[in-house]
Design a protein around this motif. Structure first.
Motif, mmCIF file in Angstrom:
data_model
loop_
_atom_site.group_PDB
_atom_site.id
_atom_site.type_symbol
_atom_site.label_atom_id
_atom_site.label_comp_id
_atom_site.label_asym_id
_atom_site.label_seq_id
_atom_site.Cartn_x
_atom_site.Cartn_y
_atom_site.Cartn_z
ATOM 1 N N VAL A 592 0.830 -1.287 0.076
ATOM 2 C CA VAL A 592 -0.094 0.030 0.099
ATOM 3 C C VAL A 592 1.026 1.158 0.090
ATOM 4 C CG1 VAL A 592 -1.820 1.314 1.249
ATOM 5 C CG2 VAL A 592 -2.004 -1.201 1.270
ATOM 6 N N THR A 600 1.966 9.956 1.495
ATOM 7 C CA THR A 600 0.608 9.993 1.885
ATOM 8 C C THR A 600 0.394 8.606 3.307
ATOM 9 O OG1 THR A 600 -0.194 8.609 0.191
ATOM 10 C CG2 THR A 600 -0.404 10.902 0.337
ATOM 11 N N TYR A 601 1.211 7.884 2.958
ATOM 12 C CA TYR A 601 0.811 6.571 4.139
ATOM 13 C C TYR A 601 1.219 6.922 5.503
ATOM 14 C CZ TYR A 601 0.185 1.720 5.492
ATOM 15 O OH TYR A 601 -0.088 0.804 6.305
ATOM 16 N N VAL A 602 0.164 6.675 6.321
ATOM 17 C CA VAL A 602 0.380 6.957 7.889
ATOM 18 C C VAL A 602 1.009 5.849 8.383
ATOM 19 C CG1 VAL A 602 -0.782 7.685 9.523
ATOM 20 C CG2 VAL A 602 -1.777 8.422 7.519
ATOM 21 N N ASN A 604 2.432 3.427 11.303
ATOM 22 C CA ASN A 604 1.931 3.099 12.543
ATOM 23 C C ASN A 604 3.085 2.004 13.441
ATOM 24 O OD1 ASN A 604 -0.741 3.844 13.281
ATOM 25 N ND2 ASN A 604 -0.947 3.052 10.992
ATOM 26 N N PRO A 621 -14.029 1.999 12.595
ATOM 27 C CA PRO A 621 -15.141 1.966 11.439
ATOM 28 C C PRO A 621 -14.572 0.960 10.106
ATOM 29 C CG PRO A 621 -14.408 3.935 11.706
ATOM 30 C CD PRO A 621 -13.781 3.352 12.909
ATOM 31 N N ASN A 622 -15.258 0.472 9.376
ATOM 32 C CA ASN A 622 -14.908 0.055 8.121
ATOM 33 C C ASN A 622 -13.999 1.052 7.342
ATOM 34 O OD1 ASN A 622 -16.103 -2.557 8.337
ATOM 35 N ND2 ASN A 622 -17.845 -1.851 7.560
ATOM 36 N N MET A 623 -13.056 0.667 6.561
ATOM 37 C CA MET A 623 -12.556 1.619 5.785
ATOM 38 C C MET A 623 -11.343 2.581 6.628
ATOM 39 S SD MET A 623 -12.753 1.507 2.745
ATOM 40 C CE MET A 623 -12.073 3.185 1.985
ATOM 41 N N ALA A 624 -11.173 2.098 7.995
ATOM 42 C CA ALA A 624 -10.309 3.060 8.789
ATOM 43 C C ALA A 624 -8.792 2.736 8.537
ATOM 44 C CB ALA A 624 -10.742 2.745 10.167
ATOM 45 N N GLY A 625 -8.808 1.190 8.166
ATOM 46 C CA GLY A 625 -7.310 0.792 8.008
ATOM 47 C C GLY A 625 -6.930 -0.225 8.768
ATOM 48 N N LYS A 626 -7.808 -1.136 9.460
ATOM 49 C CA LYS A 626 -7.648 -2.250 10.182
ATOM 50 C C LYS A 626 -6.942 -3.277 9.442
ATOM 51 C CE LYS A 626 -11.983 -2.926 11.587
ATOM 52 N NZ LYS A 626 -12.569 -1.801 10.569
ATOM 53 N N SER A 627 -7.574 -3.471 8.291
ATOM 54 C CA SER A 627 -6.905 -4.863 7.580
ATOM 55 C C SER A 627 -5.496 -4.486 7.085
ATOM 56 C CB SER A 627 -7.768 -5.087 6.235
ATOM 57 O OG SER A 627 -8.936 -5.254 6.603
ATOM 58 N N THR A 628 -5.450 -3.119 6.711
ATOM 59 C CA THR A 628 -3.981 -2.735 6.323
ATOM 60 C C THR A 628 -3.102 -2.751 7.338
ATOM 61 O OG1 THR A 628 -5.261 -1.409 4.871
ATOM 62 C CG2 THR A 628 -2.904 -0.870 5.037
ATOM 63 N N HIS A 766 -6.245 6.678 9.928
ATOM 64 C CA HIS A 766 -5.401 5.564 9.630
ATOM 65 C C HIS A 766 -4.393 5.602 10.882
ATOM 66 C CE1 HIS A 766 -7.325 5.337 5.765
ATOM 67 N NE2 HIS A 766 -6.751 6.190 5.347
HETATM 68 P P1 ADP Z 1 -10.631 -1.735 7.110
HETATM 69 O O1 ADP Z 1 -9.827 -2.931 7.337
HETATM 70 O O2 ADP Z 1 -10.546 -0.763 8.433
HETATM 71 O O3 ADP Z 1 -11.995 -1.551 6.598
HETATM 72 P P2 ADP Z 1 -8.535 -1.132 5.124
HETATM 73 O O4 ADP Z 1 -7.525 -1.609 5.852
HETATM 74 O O5 ADP Z 1 -9.304 -1.682 4.269
HETATM 75 O O6 ADP Z 1 -9.787 -0.643 6.099
HETATM 76 O O7 ADP Z 1 -8.084 0.335 4.465
HETATM 77 C C1 ADP Z 1 -9.237 1.258 3.894
HETATM 78 C C2 ADP Z 1 -8.275 2.242 3.158
HETATM 79 O O8 ADP Z 1 -7.506 2.815 3.540
HETATM 80 C C3 ADP Z 1 -7.612 1.311 1.922
HETATM 81 O O9 ADP Z 1 -7.746 2.105 0.649
HETATM 82 C C4 ADP Z 1 -6.240 1.457 2.243
HETATM 83 O O10 ADP Z 1 -5.291 1.927 1.255
HETATM 84 C C5 ADP Z 1 -6.237 3.100 3.248
HETATM 85 N N1 ADP Z 1 -5.264 2.978 4.112
HETATM 86 C C6 ADP Z 1 -5.338 1.912 5.389
HETATM 87 N N2 ADP Z 1 -4.505 2.114 6.081
HETATM 88 C C7 ADP Z 1 -3.633 3.259 5.837
HETATM 89 C C8 ADP Z 1 -2.565 3.998 6.080
HETATM 90 N N3 ADP Z 1 -2.032 3.678 7.349
HETATM 91 N N4 ADP Z 1 -2.213 5.416 5.412
HETATM 92 C C9 ADP Z 1 -2.826 5.601 4.261
HETATM 93 N N5 ADP Z 1 -3.707 4.933 3.949
HETATM 94 C C10 ADP Z 1 -4.322 3.710 4.596
#
Ligand code: ADP
Length: 868
Positions: A592, A600-602, A604, A621-628, A766
């Motif tokens: 990513v 732009t990547y945050v 952690n 919440p969804n889209m917050a970045g948990k999976s990532t 994120h």
């Molecule tokens: P979740 O699992 O919480 O639903 P995701 O991990 O799928 O969320 O991330 C949602 C979006 O945010 C993705 O498009 C991802 O690329 C972006 N993202 C996640 N973590 C980061 C981060 N640390 N910095 C920038 N973008 C991020």
């Protein structure tokens, strides 16, 4: 029905390989008939015509012979087997119908043509001898284009994981046994084709015979195989060998040994985890772009690229071995001049492994051998650069690179640079290499000079200024004289041919020279071919040592690529420890981060294992970045165990014995299993096989069932991992209820993803922060996704209503009046599933039983019953 002799020949060829599409060579075309023609016409977009028009027309389709490669590629990509039937005698010399034979059967796993292979990917053919029940299964795999051939065995239950690691394009399976891996007929990118073969080719007796014969040995013990203990592995290897015989119809000298695969020395990654983490293929479309491998692969040479893919497939587990690679990467990273010079050399280097295999089979062109000469010329430079390095692995590679000075000088003095592709048309050997060849060439070109002199002399003798000496294929050399000068023709001219306005003649003298010139040219070409074959054999004679040199160069390429990556993307060297801990500061997701706009990547932090809590529950919440976040941790561990630097400011990584990733619902439905069943099967596997040294990442367990079921399962799974397994676990979930676990289980720590609300909008930061999330933002996310405003607003209303009804503790009759207030948070997911209370309950609560007469009570009961 009377078949023409040619169609009889076709039928015979077809009968010899009924499950392959038959390409039947007819002159300058390959033709397909019957069902094959229909299949090929659809796939290759060919025009379907018919032969023997009349009562029994035969469907037919074809293409010009020079398009064979591109059409083969398309057919093979569809998982088809293709038999190539050639004319095996010169049609001019044939008496009656031309002899034809199936010369090879091309299948996905038996490709060797460069044009059909991806240079950067291994192309494995595998065979499985599936043991019964809990016996060991044998697995063998070979890359025909490099000659590397392995066999090993594994518990039957781990077969899918083993195959996922090897990642063959084609797998042989005994006929009649149910195959758990069978997919659709059209395998598509990244899927393996299953080829069933009769059971006997998997038998021990036939396997031993085939292998001993291939390697010219009396026992396989020399290769480290126990005749008793390694039977499944031997059976699988035998099946591979017999299948190669069936399809290649040639000897296979490039296969000169069988390597015994030792299990248990690498990180175990099961098939589902491999897919979820998108190590070498994306989940969505099976492509390489967007995967970890694609980001890592900065190799300069196909050999390095293939090796790096193997490293990614099987990371190390021994601290010392990992440190070895890390030391080498660190040195190459710290010395840009060394790195750049080595990488420049490797870029020029040809694919020695595949060249050597072609040399062994004799199917190489002069240009291939030229490629080997070029490689040899680069070796001294590479070796010198590696001398006296600090990292022991670099020194090892330095010693493994041999220089072959004699072979090199022989090839350099012999081969024209660049050498031609054709074998028998001359132009291969340099002047000065062979006295005999030089003499023949002199004669050939001297002869041409003689013709010029001859023309001048005859012009003078006859006084015919337009006299011309010419050449054509039918008559050879001739003297052409226009009809205007017909009177001046000398007596010794013999007339051969009349053309427009002129006559052509020969003389005995001219014929004699012609003979000498032509034979000299032929002889020179023949001699060049023979000299080339000798050179080829010289190379083949050193194949073993050349191969180990090639292996060292591949390693160097992979290490230099990791060093380059570390520089380019600002990675740090991880501290590798044996204890199961993880301490990462400012870590990034390698893929990513690389694909996002710069900066732009945050980043952690991660702190897991040791005193910090083994189980991290990440809510948000969804889209917050948990999976990532959780994937980033798994990928970083994997990177470190490959020997790579990692995308972080600093990292301490405890070596994992297994990595498990249970991530989201993927393409399981396509595989005919319910998503929930798959999810539970994978979860069961984790609970049953994870050890305290494993790393587990879980993304949303229990989603495929009702909320109560799901929460309960997720809860129990977490407890089990905490109490019984004790492995490092990162669990991303939207079940806020689970965060209560941290109150009772000492090893559970809550994290959440920071979110900011701003003018009714949600901003995902994120950023992972300590503590449990306190709010869900599903409706906000829905708006982002383009759900119409009416639906969104209505959803908000309902949510507020539900929240207030459930939480304010007021009577239901009043609660429904309270609308639009949203003060509380927590337990949102469960709320949506809870029905509002029935008004009868409220009335019951208020009822003063003592004030009722029995009759009133009965009436009331009747009324309520009616309402309920
Ligand atoms: P979740 O699992 O919480 O639903 P995701 O991990 O799928 O969320 O991330 C949602 C979006 O945010 C993705 O498009 C991802 O690329 C972006 N993202 C996640 N973590 C980061 C981060 N640390 N910095 C920038 N973008 C991020």
């Amino acid at each position: 029905m009377n078949l023409s002799p040619m169609m009889q020949q076709y039928q015979q060829a077809k009968a010899s390989c009924p499950d392959a599409l038959l390409l039947f060579r007819m002159g300058d075309f390959y033709e397909l008939f019957h069902e094959d023609a229909r299949t090929a016409a659809t796939i290759l977009n060919l025009t379907l015509t018919s032969r023997d028009k009349g009562e029994n027309p035969v469907p037919m389709a074809g293409f010009p012979y020079h398009q064979l490669e591109s059409y083969l590629a398309k057919l093979i990509a569809r998982g088809l087997r293709v038999a190539v039937c050639e004319q095996v005698e010169d049609p001019a010399a044939a008496k009656g119908i031309v002899q034809r034979e199936v010369v090879r059967i091309v299948t996905p796993g038996t490709l060797t043509d460069d044009a059909l292979l991806d240079p950067r990917a291994n192309n494995y053919l595998a065979a499985v001898a599936p043991g019964k029940n809990d016996q060991l299964a044998g697995v063998a795999w070979v890359e025909l284009s490099t000659g590397r051939f392995w066999a090993g065995q594994c518990p039957a239950a781990k077969l899918a994981d083993e195959l996922a690691r090897i990642d063959p394009v084609e797998c042989l399976w005994p006929e009649g046994l149910p195959c758990p891996f069978a997919t659709s007929a059209d395998p598509g990118p990244g899927k393996m084709a299953i080829t069933t073969r009769p059971g006997w080719i998997f038998s021990l007796a036939s396997a031993k015979e085939a292998l001993l014969q291939q390697f010219g040995i009396h026992t396989l013990e020399g290769f480290g195989f126990g005749e008793e203990t390694d039977q499944p592995a031997i059976c699988a290897a035998g099946a591979v060998m017999l299948y190669l015989r069936e399809t290649q119809k040639a000897t296979l000298p490039q296969l000169d040994r069988l390597i015994r695969h030792q299990p248990g020395q690498t990180l175990e990654i099961d098939e589902a985890t491999r897919r979820s983490l998108e190590l070498t293929r994306t989940l969505r479309d099976g492509r390489r772009e967007g995967t970890l491998l694609a980001i890592l692969d900065r190799t300069q040479n196909p050999m390095g690229a293939r090796l790096l893919a193997e490293w990614v497939a099987a990371p190390l587990t021994e601290v010392a071995a990992i440190e070895q690679r890390l030391n080498a990467v660190a040195e190459l990273r710290g010395d840009p001049r060394l790195r750049d010079a080595v990488r420049a050399d490797l870029q020029e280097l040809k694919d020695l492994e595949r060249l050597l295999a072609r040399v062994a089979t004799g199917r190489c062109t002069p240009r291939d051998v030229g490629g080997i000469a070029k490689a040899l010329s680069l070796l001294p430079g590479v070796k010198a650069r590696l001398s006296e390095r600090a990292a022991p692995l670099l020194n090892e590679l330095e010693s493994a690179i041999q220089l072959f000075p004699e072979l090199r000088s022989r090839l350099e003095s012999a081969l024209v640079d660049p050498a031609p592709l054709a074998l028998k048309e001359g132009g291969i050997i340099q002047p000065g290499f062979s006295v005999k060849l030089d003499q023949l060439r002199d004669l050939a070109s001297g002869g041409k000079q003689w013709i010029a002199n001859f023309q001048a002399a005859e012009t003078a003798r006859t006084g015919i200024p337009s006299l011309k000496v010419g050449f054509n294929k039918v008559f050879g050399y001739f003297i052409e004289i226009t009809n205007t000068h017909a009177q001046k023709i000398p007596a010794n001219y013999i007339r051969k041919q009349t053309v427009k306005n002129a006559e052509r003649y020969i003389t005995p003298e001219l014929k004699e020279y012609e003979e000498r010139v032509l034979t000299a040219e032929d002889q020179a070409q023949q001699l060049e071919y023979e000299l080339f074959c000798q050179l080829r054999d010289d190379v083949a004679g050193q194949a073993g040592l050349l191969r180990s040199t090639a292996g060292a160069l591949a390693q160097l390429d992979a290490l230099a690529a990791l060093a380059d990556l570390a520089c380019a993307r600002n990675y740090c060297r991880p501290r590798i420890v044996a204890e199961p801990v993880l301490e990462i500061s400012a870590g990034r997701h390698p893929v990513v981060d690389a694909l996002a706009a710069a900066g732009t990547y945050v980043p952690n932090d991660v702190s897991c294992g040791g005193n910090e809590g083994r189980i991290l529950l990440i809510t948000g919440p969804n889209m917050a970045g948990k999976s990532t976040y959780i994937r980033q941790v798994a990928l970083m561990t994997l990177l470190a165990q490959i020997g790579s630097f990692v995308p972080a400011k600093s990292a301490t990584i405890g070596v994992a014995d297994r990595i498990f990733a249970r991530v989201g619902a993927s393409d399981e439905l396509a595989r005919g299993q319910s998503t929930f069943m798959v999810e539970m099967t994978e979860t069961a596997r984790i609970l049953n096989t994870a050890t305290p040294r494993s790393l587990v990442i879980l993304d949303e367990i229990g989603r495929g069932t009702s909320t109560y079921d799901g929460v309960s399962l997720a809860w129990a799974v977490t407890e089990y991992l905490h109490d019984r397994v004790g492995c490092r676990t990162l669990f991303a979930t939207h079940y806020h209820e689970l965060t209560d676990l941290a109150k009772t289980l000492s090893g559970v720590k809550n994290l959440n993803v920071a979110v900011r609300e701003w003018r009714e909008q949600v901003v995902f930061l994120h950023q992972i922060v300590p503590g449990a999330a306190d709010k869900s933002y599903g409706i906000h996310v829905a708006r982002l996704a383009g759900i119409p405003p009416e639906v969104n607003n209505r959803a908000k209303e309902i949510l507020e209503q539900l929240e207030s009804q459930h939480l304010d503790g007021k009577p239901a009759s009043q609660r429904r009046v309270i609308q639009g207030k949203n003060k509380r948070s927590g337990e949102w997911q469960m709320l949506l599933f809870e029905a509002p209370e029935h008004p009868v309950l409220e009335e019951l609560r208020k009822l003063s039983v003592n004030d009722l007469t029995p009759l009133q009570a009965l009436k009331l009961l009747e009324e309520w019953k009616g309402r309920v």
